[in-house]
Design an enzyme around this catalytic site. Sequence first.
Site, PDB file in Angstrom:
ATOM      1  N   GLY A  27     103.827 152.391  26.005  1.00 56.97           N
ATOM      2  CA  GLY A  27     103.393 151.311  25.116  1.00 56.97           C
ATOM      3  C   GLY A  27     101.905 151.074  25.271  1.00 56.97           C
ATOM      4  N   SER A  28     101.403 150.112  24.521  1.00 56.68           N
ATOM      5  CA  SER A  28      99.955 149.896  24.456  1.00 56.68           C
ATOM      6  C   SER A  28      99.358 149.454  25.789  1.00 56.68           C
ATOM      7  CB  SER A  28      99.630 148.866  23.372  1.00 56.68           C
ATOM      8  OG  SER A  28     100.310 147.649  23.625  1.00 56.68           O
ATOM      9  N   GLU A  30     100.078 150.465  28.665  1.00 55.41           N
ATOM     10  CA  GLU A  30     100.074 151.546  29.658  1.00 55.41           C
ATOM     11  C   GLU A  30      99.131 152.682  29.273  1.00 55.41           C
ATOM     12  OE1 GLU A  30     103.712 150.903  28.299  1.00 55.41           O
ATOM     13  OE2 GLU A  30     102.934 149.115  29.284  1.00 55.41           O
ATOM     14  N   GLU A  49     114.206 151.943  27.083  1.00 54.61           N
ATOM     15  CA  GLU A  49     113.763 151.799  28.472  1.00 54.61           C
ATOM     16  C   GLU A  49     114.903 151.921  29.488  1.00 54.61           C
ATOM     17  OE1 GLU A  49     112.672 150.046  25.943  1.00 54.61           O
ATOM     18  OE2 GLU A  49     110.492 149.839  26.046  1.00 54.61           O
ATOM     19  N   HIS A  72     107.166 149.221  29.627  1.00 51.49           N
ATOM     20  CA  HIS A  72     106.203 148.519  28.778  1.00 51.49           C
ATOM     21  C   HIS A  72     106.371 147.008  28.908  1.00 51.49           C
ATOM     22  CE1 HIS A  72     103.479 147.635  25.615  1.00 51.49           C
ATOM     23  NE2 HIS A  72     104.384 147.346  24.707  1.00 51.49           N
ATOM     24  N   HIS A 279     137.090 142.658  40.666  1.00 51.06           N
ATOM     25  CA  HIS A 279     136.843 142.547  39.237  1.00 51.06           C
ATOM     26  C   HIS A 279     137.779 141.530  38.596  1.00 51.06           C
ATOM     27  CE1 HIS A 279     136.487 144.730  35.062  1.00 51.06           C
ATOM     28  NE2 HIS A 279     135.801 143.620  35.118  1.00 51.06           N
ATOM     29  N   GLY A 398     128.682 148.139  36.949  1.00 54.63           N
ATOM     30  CA  GLY A 398     129.374 147.779  35.727  1.00 54.63           C
ATOM     31  C   GLY A 398     128.530 147.617  34.490  1.00 54.63           C
TER      32      GLY A 398
END
Length: 535
Positions: A27-28, A30, A49, A72, A279, A398
């Site tokens: 992204g901008s 980085e 991502e 980003h 769970h 999970g």
Amino acid sequence: MTTATVREAVVRFLRDTGMTTVFGNPGSTELRMFRDWPEDFTYVLGLQESVAVGMAAGHALGTRRAAFVSLHSAGGVGHALGAVFNAFRDRVPLVIVAGQQARSLVQLRPFLGADEPAQFPRPYVKSARQPERAADVPAVLAEAYRTAMTHPRGPVFVSVPEDDWDRPAEPVAPRTVHTAFTADPEALAALAARLTACARPALVIGPGVDDEEALAEARALAERIRAGVWISPLSGRSGFPESHPLFQGFLPPVAGQLAARLAPYDVVVALGTPVFVYHVADESPPLAPGTELFHLDCDPGQAAWLPTGTSIVTTLRPALRRLTDLLPEPDRDPPPPRPAPPAAPVAARISPELCFDLLRARLPRDRVLVEEAPSHRDALHARVPVDRSGGFLTTGSGALGWGLPLAVGRALADRRRLVCVAGDGSALYSVQALWSAARHTAPVTFVLLDNGGYAAVRALGRRIGVAPVPGTDIAGIDFAALAESFGCPAARAEDPLELPAALDHALGRGDDTGPFLLHLRVAGSAGTLYEPWAG
């Protein structure tokens, strides 16, 4: 006198620590990090991502060292957090660097700026910082790397303002931190005395055994005391050879069922696991009367919250070696081996059980199996035994969308073909990973079991009296066509009679031929959740 920029110092550190494969979605904020990108580095693009983090996790598990992830700013970190959560719970060492807006703009709440960036990924990282000065970035990153690789391992997070990369900074040399530590000898001697005197011992193997490469030591201990061996509930790793006659099966994540499985034993030793991973809620106690628990793990936090038993904080390999040396040869009989499941019948539609029987006959024992098919996990465990360290990977946490990218990153670590078994619901969380697999010719065979919805959620609904469950039907997706649109060759099968040839074609590809997806329409199951075939 400083001659390096932050970018140059970071690149040097990444090269020195072997983190030259970078996973990300650029992204901008980085862009300056990528100036003069080194030719010996490989950038693996994830189209979302969480896919980038999942691929990095697979690579870290394959190489046994930390992987580097570039995200980003706030939005990209937000997209990735489900995968970061998995990495944290599964103890996967990741160095995550996120872009941030320029320091001169941060006070103005700029577009794409992250408010309190160090707080955003918590509590699912081991550490999180935004350096106070640009010159501190390389040192903070080096500290983050050491933290990620220190037991218990896990992800770390560093936020870097986009104008820091061109500022001057001193390079940082990597240094060694030896992280293995052994418990007090008196504590291990007391445990050895209890194991010598007990009548029916058991081991519960957790993901820490695989993480610390202690399978051989765990096996030696089990054989010395002739213990029944169980895998902890919902473990994300292998940790004991499942074809071994002492292996008894997989513990369910329900208190009453778990306690019942361990009730025949008077002493249970848990290795690298929190043991009581539930769970489904019930009112049962964690253990039956007469069952005594000892717990060995490198994480003092985990030892502190365990509801019962005696915890010994230690890394596993040295502790298990010392413990085994303290134990005499036993005079007790070993427990009987668990029975094999009956062969799956050939019916009108493909069943997951038939698929797994055929997969077992075709999957070499030295290959890695990645799984994210919650509806069929018990059947897979029963029918496809894993015998090698690192031979099985899944999510122990999970958050769905882990399996496909995890398999891609793991395959890129050693370029050997592996098999990823995924459900249709799980695959849709990270189907973009197929594009990355195709782009980097990752040798993965994806076996996609399509039962037309979130069957695990339906099963849980039936268990607690909620039926039907809305929003659990997702039928009608052509996964083979979707894979091919990403550049991943694919095929489909619905007839059980064509399944053997379809699997032969999917699994018989070489390590240099890239990915392949086999889309299988499978019959749904109305079985009870967390009740294994053996009863």
